[in-house]
Design an enzyme around this catalytic site. Structure first.
Site, short mmCIF file in Angstrom:
data_model
loop_
_atom_site.label_atom_id
_atom_site.label_comp_id
_atom_site.label_asym_id
_atom_site.label_seq_id
_atom_site.Cartn_x
_atom_site.Cartn_y
_atom_site.Cartn_z
N ASP A 72 -56.21 46.65 -9.90
CA ASP A 72 -56.81 47.05 -8.71
C ASP A 72 -57.73 45.69 -8.15
O ASP A 72 -58.07 44.86 -8.71
CB ASP A 72 -57.89 48.00 -9.10
CG ASP A 72 -58.82 48.67 -8.08
OD1 ASP A 72 -58.62 50.02 -7.68
OD2 ASP A 72 -59.52 48.05 -7.20
N ILE A 73 -57.81 45.86 -6.66
CA ILE A 73 -58.16 44.53 -5.98
C ILE A 73 -59.68 44.32 -6.38
O ILE A 73 -60.36 43.25 -6.27
CB ILE A 73 -57.88 44.44 -4.49
CG1 ILE A 73 -58.06 43.17 -3.74
CG2 ILE A 73 -58.77 45.48 -3.81
CD1 ILE A 73 -57.12 42.88 -2.73
N ASN A 121 -58.60 60.44 -7.61
CA ASN A 121 -59.45 61.32 -6.35
C ASN A 121 -58.53 61.97 -5.44
O ASN A 121 -57.36 61.41 -5.18
CB ASN A 121 -60.23 60.13 -5.74
CG ASN A 121 -61.20 59.34 -6.70
OD1 ASN A 121 -61.61 59.97 -7.57
ND2 ASN A 121 -61.25 58.13 -6.76
N GLY A 137 -63.79 60.64 -2.42
CA GLY A 137 -63.90 59.16 -2.28
C GLY A 137 -62.45 58.54 -2.16
O GLY A 137 -62.37 57.37 -2.37
N GLN A 138 -61.15 59.53 -2.09
CA GLN A 138 -60.19 58.95 -2.07
C GLN A 138 -59.84 57.90 -0.72
O GLN A 138 -60.16 58.48 0.50
CB GLN A 138 -59.08 59.89 -2.10
CG GLN A 138 -57.71 59.53 -1.94
CD GLN A 138 -56.62 60.52 -1.99
OE1 GLN A 138 -56.77 61.85 -1.90
NE2 GLN A 138 -55.41 60.11 -1.98
N HIS A 177 -52.59 58.11 -6.79
CA HIS A 177 -52.58 56.87 -7.61
C HIS A 177 -53.46 57.12 -8.72
O HIS A 177 -54.61 57.72 -8.71
CB HIS A 177 -53.14 55.44 -7.08
CG HIS A 177 -54.43 55.71 -6.25
ND1 HIS A 177 -54.30 56.32 -4.78
CD2 HIS A 177 -55.50 55.57 -6.34
CE1 HIS A 177 -55.23 56.11 -4.30
NE2 HIS A 177 -56.44 55.60 -5.14
N LEU A 178 -53.17 56.87 -10.00
CA LEU A 178 -54.09 57.18 -11.26
C LEU A 178 -54.81 55.65 -11.46
O LEU A 178 -54.00 54.75 -11.51
CB LEU A 178 -53.20 57.25 -12.54
CG LEU A 178 -52.89 58.68 -12.90
CD1 LEU A 178 -52.20 58.61 -14.51
CD2 LEU A 178 -54.06 59.72 -13.03
N HIS A 179 -56.10 55.91 -11.50
CA HIS A 179 -56.72 54.72 -11.92
C HIS A 179 -57.00 54.75 -13.48
O HIS A 179 -57.19 55.60 -14.15
CB HIS A 179 -58.45 54.93 -11.56
CG HIS A 179 -58.57 54.95 -10.13
ND1 HIS A 179 -59.08 53.88 -9.34
CD2 HIS A 179 -58.38 55.73 -8.85
CE1 HIS A 179 -59.28 53.90 -8.13
NE2 HIS A 179 -58.78 55.37 -7.78
P1 AMP Z 1 -59.28 55.72 -4.25
O1 AMP Z 1 -60.74 55.69 -3.91
O2 AMP Z 1 -59.06 56.49 -5.51
O3 AMP Z 1 -58.31 56.00 -3.21
O4 AMP Z 1 -58.87 54.35 -4.75
C1 AMP Z 1 -58.42 53.11 -3.92
C2 AMP Z 1 -58.45 51.87 -4.68
O5 AMP Z 1 -57.83 51.09 -4.16
C3 AMP Z 1 -59.83 51.20 -4.76
O6 AMP Z 1 -60.23 51.35 -6.34
C4 AMP Z 1 -59.47 49.65 -4.23
O7 AMP Z 1 -60.22 48.89 -4.79
C5 AMP Z 1 -58.06 49.77 -4.50
N1 AMP Z 1 -57.26 48.83 -3.49
C6 AMP Z 1 -57.47 48.98 -2.16
N2 AMP Z 1 -56.62 47.90 -1.41
C7 AMP Z 1 -55.89 47.55 -2.70
C8 AMP Z 1 -55.03 46.38 -2.59
N3 AMP Z 1 -54.53 45.71 -1.57
N4 AMP Z 1 -54.29 46.03 -3.78
C9 AMP Z 1 -54.94 46.54 -5.04
N5 AMP Z 1 -55.83 47.44 -4.95
C10 AMP Z 1 -56.50 48.02 -3.88
#
Ligand code: AMP
Ligand code: ZN
Length: 114
Positions: free
Chosen positions: A30-31, A87, A93-94, A100-102
């Site tokens: 995750d970024i 999410n 908060g998606q 995607h699984l965190h």
């Molecule tokens: P969600 O809120 O569940 O949709 O999570 C989206 C996640 O994507 C967040 O934790 C962001 O930090 C992550 N994210 C957004 N852009 C990137 C990227 N370019 N590379 C890696 N992670 C990202």
């Protein structure tokens, strides 16, 4: 999906630190990490939300969890524990509409989430 950020990462059009890739699943850092381990695990197939899942998607979603288990074990979180969360939609908060699984680990994680 040409405008999907995670499809671009899948296709190499957007840079990411990819930590796992197989036919069905890709995982990358995750970024904006919220824990020492914060990895996103996505299906190769573009599926926008949990709500958009089809019955045929059940197998690949199971594979997301198996990848999470492998990555958590590789990082030594199987003893201490970790969290996997997905999410769905606005209230959760998606932000990226490619499921995607965190995978979060490496510190105690409070519950319930905010
Ligand atoms: P969600 O809120 O569940 O949709 O999570 C989206 C996640 O994507 C967040 O934790 C962001 O930090 C992550 N994210 C957004 N852009 C990137 C990227 N370019 N590379 C890696 N992670 C990202
Ligand atoms: Zn996508």
């Amino acid at each position: 999906m040409s405008d999907c950020l995670f499809c671009k990462i899948r296709d190499g059009e957007m840079k990411a630190n990819i930590v796992h890739r197989d036919e069905d699943v890709i995982a990358f850092e995750d970024i904006n990490p919220q824990a020492p381990t914060h990895i996103l695990i996505i299906p190769t197939k573009h599926i926008p939300t949990i709500d958009a899942m089809e019955p045929d998607d059940a197998e690949v979603v199971g594979k997301l969890f198996l990848a999470a288990r492998k990555l958590a074990r590789d990082r030594g979180h199987d003893e201490s524990g970790y969290r996997v969360v997905m999410n769905m939609g606005r209230d959760a908060g998606q932000a990226v509409y490619h499921i995607h699984l965190h995978l979060l680990g490496g510190r105690p994680l409070s519950w319930p989430p905010g």
